[in-house]
Design an enzyme around this catalytic site. Structure first.
Site, PDB file in Angstrom:
ATOM      1  N   GLU A 212       0.819  -1.229   0.000  1.00 57.59           N
ATOM      2  CA  GLU A 212       0.000   0.000   0.000  1.00 57.59           C
ATOM      3  C   GLU A 212       0.850   1.276   0.000  1.00 57.59           C
ATOM      4  O   GLU A 212       0.642   2.183   0.806  1.00 57.59           O
ATOM      5  CB  GLU A 212      -0.964  -0.010   1.199  1.00 57.59           C
ATOM      6  CG  GLU A 212      -1.970  -1.131   1.126  1.00 57.59           C
ATOM      7  CD  GLU A 212      -3.072  -1.090   2.188  1.00 57.59           C
ATOM      8  OE1 GLU A 212      -2.963  -0.303   3.147  1.00 57.59           O
ATOM      9  OE2 GLU A 212      -4.035  -1.852   2.041  1.00 57.59           O
ATOM     10  N   GLU A 334      -5.547  -8.507  -0.285  1.00 54.07           N
ATOM     11  CA  GLU A 334      -6.240  -8.173   0.969  1.00 54.07           C
ATOM     12  C   GLU A 334      -7.695  -7.923   0.643  1.00 54.07           C
ATOM     13  O   GLU A 334      -8.004  -6.985  -0.116  1.00 54.07           O
ATOM     14  CB  GLU A 334      -5.651  -6.926   1.639  1.00 54.07           C
ATOM     15  CG  GLU A 334      -4.321  -7.154   2.309  1.00 54.07           C
ATOM     16  CD  GLU A 334      -3.869  -5.967   3.154  1.00 54.07           C
ATOM     17  OE1 GLU A 334      -4.705  -5.323   3.813  1.00 54.07           O
ATOM     18  OE2 GLU A 334      -2.650  -5.698   3.142  1.00 54.07           O
TER      19      GLU A 334
HETATM   20  O1  AHR Z   1      -5.045  -5.977   7.146  1.00 54.05           O
HETATM   21  C1  AHR Z   1      -4.941  -4.856   7.953  1.00 54.05           C
HETATM   22  C2  AHR Z   1      -4.258  -3.693   7.246  1.00 54.05           C
HETATM   23  O2  AHR Z   1      -5.072  -3.211   6.223  1.00 54.05           O
HETATM   24  C3  AHR Z   1      -2.957  -4.023   6.553  1.00 54.05           C
HETATM   25  O3  AHR Z   1      -1.867  -3.947   7.408  1.00 54.05           O
HETATM   26  C4  AHR Z   1      -2.868  -2.958   5.511  1.00 54.05           C
HETATM   27  O4  AHR Z   1      -2.147  -3.381   4.373  1.00 54.05           O
HETATM   28  C5  AHR Z   1      -4.302  -2.621   5.192  1.00 54.05           C
HETATM   29  O5  AHR Z   1      -4.539  -1.262   5.155  1.00 54.05           O
END
Ligand code: AHR
Length: 544
Positions: A212, A334
């Site tokens: 990110e 994610e």
């Molecule tokens: O999964 C929790 C967080 O969400 C992670 O660390 C990050 O990559 C995202 O913003």
């Protein structure tokens, strides 16, 4: 309209479970929209095992473990516990993950990775520093590091998806980690691994080039051009060490970023030739985004389909401009529901070790949306090769632990069904003229969302059905084209009257799978009824 052209027309108009604006587009075709008092018409679903999208990559249903809260410490690693083995690995957790069959696990972050120095977590445990993780304001003892994770994932039967620190870390340190993990011997970092007691290289194949990096919250956040150059440099150095690696560039961290898609384009303009894929992230929210309206919340998986097609379009645009023969794939590394434990003490570790962070409690409607998201991943599996349910243990997780055991959250079930039943290839499922409802800001939403898989290895077929209707059951009529229905081998459903019901240590089975009503087959037609507010899976064996 002749049958073939009618079919082609419907296929163009309907994308799997997504609704077509039936009354306007389809004119005279009957719309089975429910109105109070009228019995809903069966919804026709055409299944043809010859119409396969692409072979399913098992890694589509991976997961994620970050050094965050109680995911690692107390979650999978708890040397003080009598539930742990000689390595300090929680045996009950390892068994659960192994039984689940998680194919690939992303590690060690997440936001954590952007300030993580992997050398802190290798070598004699007594010499490892206690460090302050600035992403989550947590003390990390470094008692669990790269070697422990790779040993643990091997025992769990999972492949690793290692994340690299491209925040405070350098491309040189990323390449050193590849050398530490993948070179047999005779070099500085491979010999260090051997000195640390790991004789054989781990051969880690797939790597995330940072996390990110478009987010202002990210340690080392930078512009797209800066990141694209850094990722290119890291990729080049890593490939010098091991040319077989598969590398994933950081895409936009969510669809609300002001730089969404523009970031992806700029990054790929820099590093397209050096990477294999780009990442997508998204967490679904049932407060700000939906105003708490369940009917809207259950439609949010359609925004995953949209995000995938938008990011894929950017990849293809850059590919076209570069006249590149290479087609990038997508890593949705994610995704989950997450909106409650997302601020204040729930995200601030207060400098503790293993604090309770992001311990989201999931309810029935969260699980139904997770089912929908699985359907979206399945129907985009020709482009998405890796997907990671974020995360796996204790932190926005399907599995929760305490000192004496574990329990399964509601979202465990649709995820486990994807792993158990989705094999072979995703099918192009045609849902004909589905009844729809209106959601502000979206195209008409189908009450029914169907995805399917067909496994050429054993001839089985599976259907995954989300019924978004909050009030009524829905009947489907499956039309088996090209083959008949085989024998029914599984019919399971997650449903209930209370969308807010959740599980906990005190009530671990409050929301649990039930046996679904048995579909009835006659010739090449199968009738299925799915209850309101439900996610179901049906599996049939080879047709004889
Ligand atoms: O999964 C929790 C967080 O969400 C992670 O660390 C990050 O990559 C995202 O913003």
């Amino acid at each position: 309209m002749p049958r073939n052209s009618r079919r082609r027309f419907l296929q163009q108009a309907s994308v799997a479970g997504m609704a077509v604006a039936a009354p306007n587009i389809l004119g005279t075709l009957a719309l089975a929209q429910t109105t109070a008092g009228s019995a809903p018409q069966p919804i026709r679903v055409d299944i043809d095992s010859r119409r396969r999208l692409a072979p399913l990559d098992r890694n589509l249903f991976g997961s994620f473990l970050e050094h965050l809260g109680r995911a690692i410490y107390e979650g999978i690693y708890d040397p003080g516990s009598n539930l742990s083995d000689a390595n300090g690995f929680r045996k009950d957790v390892l068994d659960e993950v192994r039984k689940l069959g998680v194919p690939i696990i992303r590690y060690p972050g997440g936001n954590f990775v952007s300030g993580y120095h992997w050398q802190d977590g290798v070598g004699p445990k007594a010499d490892r520093p206690r460090v302050l993780d600035k992403a989550w304001n947590t003390t990390d003892t470094n008692q669990f590091g790269i070697n422990e994770f790779l040993a643990w994932s091997k025992l769990a039967g999972s492949q690793p998806l290692l994340g690299l620190n491209l925040g405070t870390g350098t491309p040189e340190s990323a390449a050193a980690l590849v050398e530490y993990c993948n070179i047999d011997k005779g070099t500085r970092w491979s010999d260090l691994r051997r000195k640390h007691g790991v004789a054989d290289p781990w051969n880690v194949k797939t790597w995330c080039l940072g996390n990110e990096m478009d987010g202002p919250w990210q340690i080392g956040h930078m512009s797209a051009t800066e990141y694209g150059e850094k990722a290119t440099d890291a990729a080049r150095q890593m490939h010098y060490v091991d040319p077989t690696l598969k590398l994933i560039a950081c895409g936009s961290s969510n669809t609300n970023m002001p730089t969404y898609l523009e970031w992806d384009r700029e990054v790929l303009e820099q590093c397209y030739d050096y990477v294999d894929a780009i990442s997508l992230h998204r967490y679904y929210d049932n407060s700000k985004e939906t105003g708490g309206a369940s009917s809207k919340f259950l439609a949010l998986n359609l925004t995953m389909d949209k995000q995938i097609s938008e990011v894929a379009a950017v990849c293809d645009m850059v590919r076209g401009r570069r006249r590149s023969p290479k087609k990038l794939w997508l890593s949705f590394d994610e995704w989950n529901v997450w909106y409650r434990a997302r601020s204040g003490p729930a995200v601030d570790g207060n400098k503790q070790t293993a604090p309770h962070l992001l311990e989201e409690v999931y309810n029935l409607e969260d699980a139904l949306l997770v089912g929908g998201l699985i359907n979206s991943l399945l129907r985009n599996s020709d482009r998405v090769r890796i997907g990671c349910l974020a995360q796996l243990i204790n932190v926005i997780a399907p599995i929760m632990t305490n000192a004496s055991g574990l329990y399964r959250q509601t979202i465990f079930y649709p995820y486990s069904w994807a792993l158990q039943y989705a094999h072979g290839a995703a099918l192009e499922v045609l849902v004909e003229t589905p009844p729809t409802y209106d959601v502000e800001g979206m195209d008409p939403v189908s009450y029914i969302d169907v995805a399917g898989t067909s496994n050429p290895a054993d001839g089985s077929t599976a259907l995954f059905v989300l019924n978004r209707d909050l009030a009524k059951p829905r009947q489907l009529e499956i039309n088996w084209e090209g083959q008949g229905a085989g024998q029914l081998v599984a019919a399971v459903v997650l449903t209930g009257t209370d969308l807010k019901a959740s599980n906990g240590f005190d009530a671990p089975q409050k929301v649990a799978p039930q046996v679904a009503d048995k579909p009835v087959t006659n010739g090449n037609r199968t009738k299925i009824e799915v209850p309101p507010r439900s996610y179901s899976v049906f599996q049939w064996g080879k047709a004889v």
